[in-house]
Design a protein around this motif. Structure first.
Motif, PDB file in Angstrom:
ATOM      1  N   ALA A  89       0.852  -1.185   0.000  1.00 62.09           N
ATOM      2  CA  ALA A  89       0.000   0.000   0.000  1.00 62.09           C
ATOM      3  C   ALA A  89       0.890   1.238   0.000  1.00 62.09           C
ATOM      4  O   ALA A  89       1.911   1.270   0.690  1.00 62.09           O
ATOM      5  N   ARG A  90       0.539   2.229  -0.786  1.00 61.24           N
ATOM      6  CA  ARG A  90       1.373   3.416  -0.875  1.00 61.24           C
ATOM      7  C   ARG A  90       0.555   4.644  -1.258  1.00 61.24           C
ATOM      8  O   ARG A  90      -0.583   4.532  -1.723  1.00 61.24           O
ATOM      9  N   ARG A  91       1.173   5.791  -1.068  1.00 63.07           N
ATOM     10  CA  ARG A  91       0.578   7.090  -1.404  1.00 63.07           C
ATOM     11  C   ARG A  91       1.706   7.890  -2.049  1.00 63.07           C
ATOM     12  O   ARG A  91       2.700   8.207  -1.402  1.00 63.07           O
ATOM     13  N   ASP A  92       1.557   8.206  -3.349  1.00 59.91           N
ATOM     14  CA  ASP A  92       2.695   8.784  -4.053  1.00 59.91           C
ATOM     15  C   ASP A  92       2.215   9.617  -5.236  1.00 59.91           C
ATOM     16  O   ASP A  92       1.019   9.621  -5.592  1.00 59.91           O
ATOM     17  N   HIS A  93       3.187  10.306  -5.855  1.00 51.77           N
ATOM     18  CA  HIS A  93       2.894  11.141  -7.010  1.00 51.77           C
ATOM     19  C   HIS A  93       2.693  10.271  -8.245  1.00 51.77           C
ATOM     20  O   HIS A  93       3.357   9.238  -8.418  1.00 51.77           O
ATOM     21  N   TRP A  94       1.799  10.688  -9.114  1.00 53.36           N
ATOM     22  CA  TRP A  94       1.473   9.953 -10.328  1.00 53.36           C
ATOM     23  C   TRP A  94       2.718   9.700 -11.188  1.00 53.36           C
ATOM     24  O   TRP A  94       2.889   8.632 -11.776  1.00 53.36           O
ATOM     25  N   ASP A  95       3.614  10.687 -11.244  1.00 51.02           N
ATOM     26  CA  ASP A  95       4.798  10.561 -12.086  1.00 51.02           C
ATOM     27  C   ASP A  95       5.725   9.434 -11.635  1.00 51.02           C
ATOM     28  O   ASP A  95       6.557   8.972 -12.424  1.00 51.02           O
ATOM     29  N   ARG A  96       5.593   9.003 -10.368  1.00 52.69           N
ATOM     30  CA  ARG A  96       6.485   7.959  -9.859  1.00 52.69           C
ATOM     31  C   ARG A  96       6.188   6.594 -10.481  1.00 52.69           C
ATOM     32  O   ARG A  96       7.016   5.680 -10.410  1.00 52.69           O
ATOM     33  N   VAL A  97       4.997   6.439 -11.081  1.00 49.44           N
ATOM     34  CA  VAL A  97       4.651   5.150 -11.690  1.00 49.44           C
ATOM     35  C   VAL A  97       4.287   5.282 -13.165  1.00 49.44           C
ATOM     36  O   VAL A  97       4.389   4.308 -13.918  1.00 49.44           O
ATOM     37  N   ALA A  98       3.864   6.473 -13.586  1.00 50.52           N
ATOM     38  CA  ALA A  98       3.273   6.629 -14.918  1.00 50.52           C
ATOM     39  C   ALA A  98       4.238   6.303 -16.051  1.00 50.52           C
ATOM     40  O   ALA A  98       3.802   5.954 -17.162  1.00 50.52           O
ATOM     41  N   GLY A  99       5.550   6.384 -15.806  1.00 54.11           N
ATOM     42  CA  GLY A  99       6.510   6.189 -16.892  1.00 54.11           C
ATOM     43  C   GLY A  99       6.952   4.760 -17.115  1.00 54.11           C
ATOM     44  O   GLY A  99       7.619   4.462 -18.115  1.00 54.11           O
ATOM     45  N   THR A 100       6.605   3.841 -16.240  1.00 55.47           N
ATOM     46  CA  THR A 100       7.080   2.458 -16.376  1.00 55.47           C
ATOM     47  C   THR A 100       6.272   1.702 -17.425  1.00 55.47           C
ATOM     48  O   THR A 100       5.070   1.933 -17.607  1.00 55.47           O
ATOM     49  N   GLY A 101       6.937   0.763 -18.098  1.00 53.18           N
ATOM     50  CA  GLY A 101       6.278   0.024 -19.168  1.00 53.18           C
ATOM     51  C   GLY A 101       5.100  -0.796 -18.697  1.00 53.18           C
ATOM     52  O   GLY A 101       4.029  -0.799 -19.327  1.00 53.18           O
ATOM     53  N   ALA A 102       5.265  -1.541 -17.589  1.00 54.94           N
ATOM     54  CA  ALA A 102       4.184  -2.387 -17.086  1.00 54.94           C
ATOM     55  C   ALA A 102       2.969  -1.560 -16.692  1.00 54.94           C
ATOM     56  O   ALA A 102       1.817  -1.956 -16.927  1.00 54.94           O
ATOM     57  N   PHE A 103       3.234  -0.388 -16.103  1.00 57.39           N
ATOM     58  CA  PHE A 103       2.122   0.460 -15.688  1.00 57.39           C
ATOM     59  C   PHE A 103       1.388   1.005 -16.919  1.00 57.39           C
ATOM     60  O   PHE A 103       0.161   1.054 -16.945  1.00 57.39           O
ATOM     61  N   LYS A 104       2.151   1.418 -17.937  1.00 63.14           N
ATOM     62  CA  LYS A 104       1.524   1.931 -19.153  1.00 63.14           C
ATOM     63  C   LYS A 104       0.635   0.871 -19.798  1.00 63.14           C
ATOM     64  O   LYS A 104      -0.460   1.171 -20.274  1.00 63.14           O
ATOM     65  N   ASP A 105       1.102  -0.374 -19.796  1.00 65.72           N
ATOM     66  CA  ASP A 105       0.310  -1.459 -20.380  1.00 65.72           C
ATOM     67  C   ASP A 105      -0.986  -1.672 -19.606  1.00 65.72           C
ATOM     68  O   ASP A 105      -2.060  -1.854 -20.198  1.00 65.72           O
ATOM     69  N   ALA A 106      -0.896  -1.664 -18.264  1.00 71.65           N
ATOM     70  CA  ALA A 106      -2.088  -1.871 -17.433  1.00 71.65           C
ATOM     71  C   ALA A 106      -3.066  -0.711 -17.598  1.00 71.65           C
ATOM     72  O   ALA A 106      -4.288  -0.912 -17.633  1.00 71.65           O
ATOM     73  N   LEU A 107      -2.529   0.509 -17.711  1.00 66.73           N
ATOM     74  CA  LEU A 107      -3.386   1.678 -17.900  1.00 66.73           C
ATOM     75  C   LEU A 107      -4.081   1.627 -19.258  1.00 66.73           C
ATOM     76  O   LEU A 107      -5.277   1.926 -19.379  1.00 66.73           O
ATOM     77  N   ARG A 108      -3.331   1.222 -20.281  1.00 67.88           N
ATOM     78  CA  ARG A 108      -3.914   1.119 -21.619  1.00 67.88           C
ATOM     79  C   ARG A 108      -5.023   0.070 -21.638  1.00 67.88           C
ATOM     80  O   ARG A 108      -6.102   0.291 -22.223  1.00 67.88           O
ATOM     81  N   ALA A 109      -4.797  -1.063 -20.962  1.00 62.72           N
ATOM     82  CA  ALA A 109      -5.815  -2.121 -20.925  1.00 62.72           C
ATOM     83  C   ALA A 109      -7.064  -1.646 -20.187  1.00 62.72           C
ATOM     84  O   ALA A 109      -8.198  -1.917 -20.614  1.00 62.72           O
ATOM     85  N   LEU A 110      -6.859  -0.932 -19.067  1.00 57.36           N
ATOM     86  CA  LEU A 110      -8.001  -0.406 -18.321  1.00 57.36           C
ATOM     87  C   LEU A 110      -8.809   0.540 -19.187  1.00 57.36           C
ATOM     88  O   LEU A 110     -10.051   0.467 -19.223  1.00 57.36           O
ATOM     89  N   HIS A 111      -8.124   1.432 -19.904  1.00 60.93           N
ATOM     90  CA  HIS A 111      -8.816   2.382 -20.771  1.00 60.93           C
ATOM     91  C   HIS A 111      -9.593   1.646 -21.861  1.00 60.93           C
ATOM     92  O   HIS A 111     -10.760   1.982 -22.137  1.00 60.93           O
ATOM     93  N   GLU A 112      -8.978   0.664 -22.480  1.00 59.02           N
ATOM     94  CA  GLU A 112      -9.637  -0.059 -23.572  1.00 59.02           C
ATOM     95  C   GLU A 112     -10.887  -0.791 -23.096  1.00 59.02           C
ATOM     96  O   GLU A 112     -11.933  -0.775 -23.767  1.00 59.02           O
ATOM     97  N   HIS A 113     -10.801  -1.438 -21.935  1.00 58.44           N
ATOM     98  CA  HIS A 113     -11.965  -2.183 -21.439  1.00 58.44           C
ATOM     99  C   HIS A 113     -13.073  -1.233 -20.977  1.00 58.44           C
ATOM    100  O   HIS A 113     -14.266  -1.542 -21.152  1.00 58.44           O
ATOM    101  N   LEU A 114     -12.695  -0.101 -20.409  1.00 60.30           N
ATOM    102  CA  LEU A 114     -13.708   0.884 -20.029  1.00 60.30           C
ATOM    103  C   LEU A 114     -14.356   1.475 -21.272  1.00 60.30           C
ATOM    104  O   LEU A 114     -15.578   1.695 -21.308  1.00 60.30           O
ATOM    105  N   GLU A 115     -13.566   1.720 -22.300  1.00 64.55           N
ATOM    106  CA  GLU A 115     -14.088   2.221 -23.574  1.00 64.55           C
ATOM    107  C   GLU A 115     -15.064   1.220 -24.184  1.00 64.55           C
ATOM    108  O   GLU A 115     -16.153   1.590 -24.651  1.00 64.55           O
ATOM    109  N   GLU A 116     -14.696  -0.052 -24.159  1.00 61.42           N
ATOM    110  CA  GLU A 116     -15.549  -1.092 -24.735  1.00 61.42           C
ATOM    111  C   GLU A 116     -16.877  -1.192 -23.990  1.00 61.42           C
ATOM    112  O   GLU A 116     -17.944  -1.288 -24.607  1.00 61.42           O
TER     113      GLU A 116
END
Length: 671
Positions: free
Chosen positions: A318-345
């Motif tokens: 569990a953590r509390r942090d700035h968005w930039d601390r995770v937004a640049g990593t590849g795995a996070f980008k993939d998970a974010l893209r998948a979340l967006h796609e499924h929400l869009e669908e």
């Protein structure tokens, strides 16, 4: 738009007839709270104090002149009566907003009836909470039809809720005492602004939320809480129907909470809870309204899986942090893209079936709104702080304004000419209110401060243990526990240990286990209300808590005779909101420590210290373990903001204090 009735005018308290000014003068607040006034005559145990009368007069002047008053009123001054009396006598339409629902219920069910009856005023009063506090008949029916419960205990709780639902008039879930407030069933049988069906609901005419709003519309004094007040400001800005009726005056009790609450409501939030509920509600409404779209349920289930995967992309802890601390990593980008796609669908599919019924139409609107929020985070913040908070299975994404002063000021100004009263026991730093008024942009406020009437010189002792290391030391919490143990033995338990972090609390709980002859209660092992009840019932318990126990806890009597605070409550320098605001102040040539971090810590310490002496008969020791209180130059500011109590560094003085207190009767303690 909900509106309060036309201004009642000043009335004779007995007959209700309109008063001539000369008659009204005899009922002015200074007389009402005076030694011979109606409150003293009709409320058992009521003892008016000079500070209370002065505050009542200041509130009265603010109401009459439609001005802004910021008033700090120390513990025991009787500030609740000091603002209720002039509010009821004013003849104005008044909203009173409290910090929590617990205080809201206490004010409405205990304090307000006492004052109204003592003044013999036939004023119409009402209580209004957020919709999540009222049973939703539609969602109760949906949950019954689903019949899915994780455990037999949940199934039994649901049956108790159904039985209560048949007899309740208000639908206020606080009445359902047999079902715990933290039960996982409540979110399933209450509504939110997102999932409410509004006028399309089959239960619209009998809706408990609508009934509460109708009663609010007919009230001369309405009791709400800060979260509801700011929710109304946010909805008003978006063009929805107003949640709160218009008023001539607004009184904020526990006003020190406003900056943080306003920051939440003026920002943007997207949570795993919202997304999971959307998926679950889509499946439920698909069953009820028979969309006929075979791919709808799989799309909802796929979204729930994407939410779970996105949570894992933040890491296990569990953590509390700035968005930039995770937004640049590849795995996070993939998970974010998948979340967006499924929400869009899911959004696309819901749009095709929205006409099948109000439930599916509501899910379609929610899906679109959540997608837009997610895109806000992907696009990057403007004048906002982008950050996140995760729990074991949850996440919350937030956009928080760097400053709320301008927005708060403009929205308040947009409500028209009103009287505004902000009161709390902790608003000033020393004698200075500029930190509080600056945060909210209150440029023309009149400020006033009244000390507590308690005799701290004889009722309390401040102990700063010698020999403790700097709080940055790795073994600091261990040393705090060792310093606290002899104090706890001298006090025979009867203590709060307040910590500035959950990590410190866990360490202390491990160290104290098995080393005390008194019951040990630890935050997180039960609901907050249950812990407090058990603590009071024990009579000699030791309770360990973090932020939620630093304020809003009122334990009178010898059951709470010692408060130990581990360190000065400075915010974590790595907290994303604090860090961003500090950096912005530095860039503007300001000193964030002196202007923001230090005042915040002073006010927080005042709140924690305020748990100790709650009554004129209370006695107790306040232990502040942090050596910086005496070694750093800013320590004087903390000391000057605390009540005037003797200070010692000798453990023998603490033991002598408790010996002189003599035998105590723990049965006199109350919550």
């Amino acid at each position: 738009m909900l509106m309060l009735p036309a201004r009642a005018g000043r009335r004779n308290p007995k007959s209700g007839q309109r008063l001539h000014m000369s008659e009204f003068e005899r009922w002015r607040s200074r007389e009402a709270v005076g030694p011979g006034g109606p409150l003293a005559r009709r409320i058992p145990g009521f003892a008016p104090r000079p500070a209370q009368q002065k505050m009542a007069h200041a509130v009265e002047k603010a109401l009459e002149s439609r001005k802004t008053l910021v008033a700090e009123s120390g513990t025991g001054t009787g500030k609740t009566y000091a603002y209720l009396v002039p509010a009821l006598l004013s003849g104005l339409r008044v909203i009173v907003s409290t910090g929590t629902r617990t205080l809201q219920d206490q004010l409405f069910r205990r304090d307000l009836p006492r004052v109204r009856d003592a003044l013999e005023l036939p004023a119409r009063v009402a209580l209004l909470k957020g919709r999540g506090n009222y049973l939703c008949l539609h969602r109760l029916g949906v949950t019954a039809e689903e019949g899915r419960f994780a455990t037999r205990a949940q199934s039994a709780e649901f049956q108790r809720i159904r039985a209560w639902a048949f007899g309740t008039r208000s639908g206020d879930i606080a009445e359902a005492g047999e079902v715990p407030e933290e039960s996982e069933l409540w979110p399933r049988v209450t509504s939110t602004a997102d999932n409410c069906l509004g006028g399309q609901c089959a239960h619209y005419d009998e809706c408990f939320v609508n009934r509460a709003r109708r009663e609010a519309a007919g009230a001369e004094l309405l009791v709400v809480n800060h979260h509801l007040f700011f929710a109304d400001l946010a909805l008003r800005e978006e063009g929805f129907a107003q949640l709160l009726p218009s008023a001539d005056a607004v009184i904020f009790d526990e006003a020190h909470q406003l900056p943080e609450i306003a920051s939440d409501f003026f920002g943007v939030t997207l949570s795993s809870h919202q997304l999971r509920n959307l998926g679950r509600d889509t499946i439920s409404e698909d069953l009820r309204e028979a969309s006929g779209l075979a791919t709808l349920r799989p799309a909802a289930e796929a979204l729930e899986k994407a939410v779970q995967d996105f949570r894992l992309a933040f890491g296990i802890e569990a953590r509390r942090d700035h968005w930039d601390r995770v937004a640049g990593t590849g795995a996070f980008k993939d998970a974010l893209r998948a979340l967006h796609e499924h929400l869009e669908e899911l959004t696309v599919q819901l749009e095709t079936v929205a006409g099948r019924g109000p439930g599916l139409a509501n899910c379609a609107r929610r899906s679109q709104a959540l997608r837009e929020r997610l895109e806000r985070f992907e696009a990057g913040p403007l004048d906002e702080i982008a950050w996140f908070e995760t729990g074991p299975r949850s996440f919350m994404l937030r956009l928080t304004p760097l400053s709320i002063a301008r927005e708060f000021g403009s929205r308040i100004a947009g409500l028209g000419a009103k009287a505004w009263v902000y009161t709390s026991a902790t608003l000033a730093v020393g004698e200075d209110f500029s930190h509080f008024t600056g945060q909210l942009g209150l440029e023309d406020a009149h400020t006033a401060r009244w000390e507590s009437p308690f005799d701290y010189a004889s009722q309390a002792l401040l102990y700063v243990p010698p020999g403790l290391p700097d709080p940055a030391s790795r073994d600091y919490t261990l040393r705090v526990v060792e310093a606290a143990l002899p104090v706890l033995r001298a006090s025979e338990g009867r203590a709060f240990l307040l910590f500035t972090s959950h990590r410190a609390l866990r360490i202390a709980a491990e160290q104290l286990a098995g080393r005390l002859d008194y019951p040990l209660f630890v935050q997180g092992t039960a609901a907050r209300a249950q812990l407090l009840e058990r603590f009071v019932a024990a009579g000699n318990g030791v309770l360990l808590g973090t932020a939620s126990f630093w304020e809003g806890v009122d334990v009178k009597g010898p059951t709470l005779s010692c408060v130990v605070i581990d360190k000065l409550p400075f915010g974590s320098p790595e907290d994303p909101v604090l860090k961003a605001r500090s950096e912005a102040m530095t860039a503007a040539g300001r000193n964030p420590f002196r202007e923001f971090q230090l005042p915040e810590a002073v006010i927080a310490l005042k709140q924690g210290a305020g748990r100790l002496i709650r009554d004129a008969a209370d006695r107790g020791v306040l232990v502040i373990c942090d050596p910086r209180l005496l070694s750093r130059s800013y320590g004087r500011l903390f000391l000057d903001s605390l009540p005037p109590m003797p200070l010692t560094r000798a453990q023998a003085d603490v033991e002598r204090f408790f010996r002189e207190a003599g035998a105590v009767d723990t049965d006199t303690a109350t919550l």
